[in-house]
Every structure is written in C-alpha cells, then in structure tokens.
Scaffold this active site. Structure first.
Site, mmCIF file in Angstrom:
data_model
loop_
_atom_site.group_PDB
_atom_site.id
_atom_site.type_symbol
_atom_site.label_atom_id
_atom_site.label_comp_id
_atom_site.label_asym_id
_atom_site.label_seq_id
_atom_site.Cartn_x
_atom_site.Cartn_y
_atom_site.Cartn_z
ATOM 1 N N GLY A 31 0.815 -1.203 0.000
ATOM 2 C CA GLY A 31 0.000 0.000 0.000
ATOM 3 C C GLY A 31 0.851 1.257 0.000
ATOM 4 N N CYS A 32 0.441 2.246 0.799
ATOM 5 C CA CYS A 32 1.114 3.551 0.808
ATOM 6 C C CYS A 32 2.553 3.475 1.293
ATOM 7 C CB CYS A 32 0.324 4.537 1.662
ATOM 8 S SG CYS A 32 -1.281 5.002 0.956
ATOM 9 N N ALA A 33 2.922 2.442 2.016
ATOM 10 C CA ALA A 33 4.303 2.291 2.475
ATOM 11 C C ALA A 33 5.225 1.755 1.386
ATOM 12 C CB ALA A 33 4.359 1.360 3.690
#
Length: 351
Positions: free
Chosen positions: A138-140
């Site tokens: 995801g966003c990481a």
C-alpha cells in the site's frame, strides 16, 4: 551506502480537477452526505487541486466489474511502468540490458505474469534478469520498495537494481459502495508511478549524489483494520479507519525518532503525504514546522495521494529544490506499518 543513479516519476494522461470530482462524487454519494453533511468538506479541505487517472472521468460513471478494473490496471500500469523505468534508466545513463534485478511494487491490481515480465521484451531486459514483484504494501510501498532494492544492491555490489513503483488508486472507486471510507478515498487518491536505479560499489559511489543507507520498519500489533483492501466480485474496496490521523499523532513519534537518531547530522524528513489530516498529524507528532512539510503538501496539491509512489514524487521535488545532507524517508501503510530509509543527499542539491 547504495547509490541512487536515477530517479523518475510519471503520471497518466487524464487530469481530474478536484472541482469536477466534487460534482460527480457528491451526486453519487448524495444519500450518505445527507446523513453526514460534513463529509462534503473532505473534498474542499483535502488540500488537492488536481489528480491524474488512467481513465477519463466519464469512465467512472458506468459500473465496472473486477475484470474491467483489472484490464484497465494492466493497460495503465504497464504504460506508466515503461515511462518511469525508461526515464530513470536514461537519467542513470544506463539501458534495460544493464539491469540485473527488477523490483516491482504495486498493490492496486493483479498481474500474473507480473508487470516487469509483460514489459521485458518491450524494454529490453536480459533473459537472466532477476524479478521481484511485491504486493500488499500500500502507501508504504515507495519506501519499503526502495529498501528492498537497496538491500538487494548491497548484497551484490556492482549489480544494477531497478525499482518501479506503480499504483492506480482511481480504479478502486466504487459507485456501488457508499460508506465514509469510500467518500474520503474518492477525495484523495490518484494514479502515478516512480522508478529508481540503484547500485552499490565504489564506482557507483563515485557517480552518485544521492545514496540510501540504513532502512527499517515498525509494525504495530492489532492494527490490521486501519488500512487495506476488502475484496469482492466487483473489485477492491478501500479499508480506511477514521482513527488514522489520531493514531499517527499518538504513535509515530517513537519509532520515527528512534530511526532518525541513527542518522548523522540534523536531517530532514521526506514523508509520504497520505492526506492533509495525516500531514497535520505527522507535524504534531514530530513537532515539524509548516516549511518542513512544504514539499509534501505541494505534491499532494498537484497529484493527490497516489499511494506508494507519492513519497518518491516528494523526494524528486525536494532534490529539485536543493535537498542537501542527510534525510529520513518515511511512509505509513497497511499492517499497520511505518517504513524508514536513511538518505544522504550530499551534493545532490547542486547537481
């Protein structure tokens, strides 16, 4: 230290002005906004003026099943992968045949064969190139993907590692779902890609003005419900807890400061801008000034939250604005996880 020899970003062709998105979204989400009128403020207060999509805004007016969405993902992600990879390799003064390892980071579609295999012939990768597709970050994923690439480069000095991060968040828009998380995500997310060329060894050190050092992750227990995907026959459904900003404000400081304490000098942060409220929480948690997150807010304004590649857009902007010295690159994502990478941009601001 692992040298970053090339960095490039890319966005798809269709611009989504926030005003147009507001008009359509509020029409679609009228019942839920009537129950929760303050949700309409999310679009205005998101800090976003424009985002980009692999499909024109009219495409989202019609219903789309899982196959439609994933076909759009394969088409759009392949195009962005190619542009970002070519540009990063050009900036590194290398070709696809020089690449020994390809790390592909993407969580917004399913590709088997994975994207780098689909593009191997078109880009010109060698037949013995090592492929490392990574899903679920995801966003990481921008920071975690860079970390994976740096560790692979460090393990084989002299080899060229290409990291490509591509996310098509707009394809998860669901007119058939209308809870608060769906309204919020329709106000925030866009599409984009970034690529980084890495190499370790004395020759790379001599050429580089930007380097990756230590990397780390921190996962909090019992936080699986903060962020992620639910999956049904129509596709992905966003999982986004309203507690996220408060969680960031209360929990980020300890692992971030612990990692930053390992960096020599007073480095700045390069954060993934998940949204205006999340950036507010980051500022509060770490006591940062408005100037300290100016690049993050500008990227958010111009591109929205593109998930994993967004932090690399911030890094690119910071370099163009004269980033010099040590920095900590950081992002938060499903797990719930914080991912960190130490950067040394000595001389990069003058390159």
């Amino acid at each position: 230290m692992v040298a970053i020899l090339g960095l490039a970003t890319a966005v798809p062709p269709y611009a989504l002005d926030q005003g147009d998105v507001i008009e359509r979204a509020l029409r679609i989400y009228a019942p839920v906004v009537e129950r929760f009128p303050n949700l309409a403020d999310v679009f205005v207060n998101a800090g976003i003026e424009r985002r980009y999509s692999v499909r024109p805004i009219e495409w989202f007016d019609a219903p789309h099943d899982w196959r439609d969405r994933n076909d759009a993902y394969l088409d759009g992600a392949s195009a962005l992968f190619e542009v970002a990879a070519r540009d990063a390799l050009d900036r590194a003064k290398l070709t696809a045949r020089d690449v020994d390892v390809v790390v592909t980071v993407s969580s917004t579609g399913v590709a088997t064969p994975s994207l780098e295999a689909r593009l191997a012939g078109r880009l010109g990768f060698r037949s013995d190139v090592m492929r490392v597709p990574v899903f679920g970050l995801g966003c990481a994923g921008g920071v975690s993907g860079l970390s994976v690439g740096a560790r692979l480069a460090r393990a084989a000095p002299g080899e060229v590692v290409l990291v490509v991060v591509v996310e098509l968040c707009t394809l998860a828009f669901r007119a058939d779902r209308s809870d608060k998380a769906d309204v919020i995500s329709s106000a925030l997310f866009g599409d984009g890609a970034a690529a980084v060329v890495l190499r370790a060894g004395d020759d790379a050190e001599d050429r580089a003005t930007l380097r990756v050092g230590r990397t780390a992750e921190h996962i909090w227990p019992d936080t699986l419900d903060i962020m992620g995907w639910s999956i049904d026959p129509a596709g992905f459904g966003v999982v986004l807890s309203r507690s996220l900003p408060r969680f960031v404000e209360q929990k980020l400081a300890a692992p971030a400061r612990k990692f930053a304490s390992t960096i020599v000098g007073n480095g700045r942060y390069i954060f993934h801008p998940g949204g205006a409220k999340v950036l507010d929480a980051v500022q509060a948690a770490l006591g940062l000034s408005n100037d300290a997150v100016a690049d993050e807010r500008e990227v958010l304004r111009r591109y929205g939250n593109m998930s994993a590649p967004t932090v690399l857009f911030v890094l690119e902007r910071a370099l163009r604005r004269g980033l010099d010295g040590p920095a900590v690159m950081a992002a938060l994502g499903p797990g719930f996880t914080a991912s960190f990478a130490a950067l040394d941009a000595a001389g990069a601001g003058h390159a």
